[in-house]
Design an enzyme around this catalytic site. Sequence first.
Site, mmCIF file in Angstrom:
data_model
loop_
_atom_site.group_PDB
_atom_site.id
_atom_site.type_symbol
_atom_site.label_atom_id
_atom_site.label_comp_id
_atom_site.label_asym_id
_atom_site.label_seq_id
_atom_site.Cartn_x
_atom_site.Cartn_y
_atom_site.Cartn_z
ATOM 1 C CB THR A 105 -0.562 -0.139 0.961
ATOM 2 O OG1 THR A 105 -1.569 1.289 1.188
ATOM 3 C CG2 THR A 105 -0.394 0.112 2.330
ATOM 4 C CG HIS A 106 1.660 3.182 -2.345
ATOM 5 N ND1 HIS A 106 3.296 3.058 -1.896
ATOM 6 C CD2 HIS A 106 2.066 3.413 -3.933
ATOM 7 C CE1 HIS A 106 4.130 2.514 -3.339
ATOM 8 N NE2 HIS A 106 3.047 1.996 -4.620
ATOM 9 C CB SER A 132 12.626 6.405 -8.357
ATOM 10 O OG SER A 132 12.475 5.256 -8.822
ATOM 11 N NE ARG A 250 14.788 5.654 -13.058
ATOM 12 C CZ ARG A 250 15.906 5.671 -12.514
ATOM 13 N NH1 ARG A 250 16.909 5.969 -13.347
ATOM 14 N NH2 ARG A 250 15.999 6.294 -11.305
ATOM 15 N N GLY A 252 18.055 0.726 -8.692
ATOM 16 C CA GLY A 252 18.295 0.832 -8.102
ATOM 17 C C GLY A 252 19.283 0.574 -7.363
#
Length: 285
Positions: A105-106, A132, A250, A252
Site C-alpha cells: 500500500t501507499h 525515480s 530502473r 536501484g
Amino acid sequence: MKLLNITLLIVQRVFEFFGGISQYIARTIASLRFIKLIYKPIPTDVFIVTYPRSCTTWMQMIIYQLISNGDLEFNHIGEKIPFFERIPFSNIRLKGLPNPRIFKTHLPYDKIPKGKCKYIYIMRNGMDVVLSYYHFYKSYLKYHNNFDAFFKKFLDGKLQSKSWFNHVLGWYKVKENENVLFLHYEDLKNNFDATIVKISNFLGIELNKDKLKIVKQNSEFDFMKNYEEKFDHANEILLTMGIKPKNFLRKGTSDYGKIEFDDKKIQLFEKKMDEIFKSKTIAKI
Ligand code: A3P
C-alpha cells in the site's frame, strides 16, 4: 455499517451509470467503501507501506520469498501480495486470499486501516525517490515536463501520492509502535542480511542460512530485472497505450542526491525537510 455500505454502493452505481467525470467520483466512493467498510484488519495481516518508488516491489519480493521459501511460480508478484488500494478495481477478492494476507500500500498513516495487524514501512532517501518517481511519471504516465517542474510538484506535494515529506513524517511518528517496523531502503542495500533478520523476527518467520541465501539470490536487483515482467504486469497494457515498458526497475541505487542535484535543489530540499520534519532526527534523508 451494512446500511451505510449499501447506501454508498447505490450512490456509486448511480455515478458509474453517468460515466465521464462521474466515473472518478464512483471510483472514490468504491475506494472509500473498501478501505473503511469492507476490509477488516485481522492480526495476521501485514501491510508493506511506502511512498511510491521507495522499494515496495523489492520488499514484496523479499517477503514473498521468505514466506514461500523461494517460490518463483507466479505471473506477477501482485498475485501474491496485492496492491491494497486497487483491490476494489481488480479481480482479487479478500475472501480468496491465503493467510497471512500481505498487502502492498501507499496509504499515509492517517488513511490506513488501523488494527492489530503489522505494518512494515520503508523509507527511501527523498532525492532518490523524486528522481525515480520522475522517471516513472515519464515512462508510465506520459509526463512531458522537465525535471525542474516535477521537482517543484514533489516539493509542493502535488503529485498523485501527495507529499513525500508528510507521508514519511506520519509513519515516522509511529515507528516505535510494536506493530510497526520502520526500515530504510539504504539499510537493505547496505546491510541486507541484518535487515532480513529484523523482518523475519518482526513477522515471526523462521530463518536459517539456506533460506536467507535463497531470499538474497531471488531478490537481487539483477535477478529481478531479468524477470521484470513478474513485477510489471502493466507491460502489455502499456505497450498498447504506446507507453514505454521495461523501466520499472530502473537502476536501484541510492546516490542520485550527490550526482543529479545542483546546490539550489539540495538547498530547497533541505529547507522543505526542516519545515516539515522540524527535527534532524529523521535520518538518512
Ligand atoms: P530506481 O528507479 O531508482 O531504479 P517501487 O517498487 O516502490 O516502485 O520502487 C521502485 C524502485 O525500487 C526502483 O528504483 C527500482 O529499481 C528499485 N528496486 C526494485 N527492486 C530492487 C532490488 N531488488 N534492488 C534494489 N532496488 C530495487
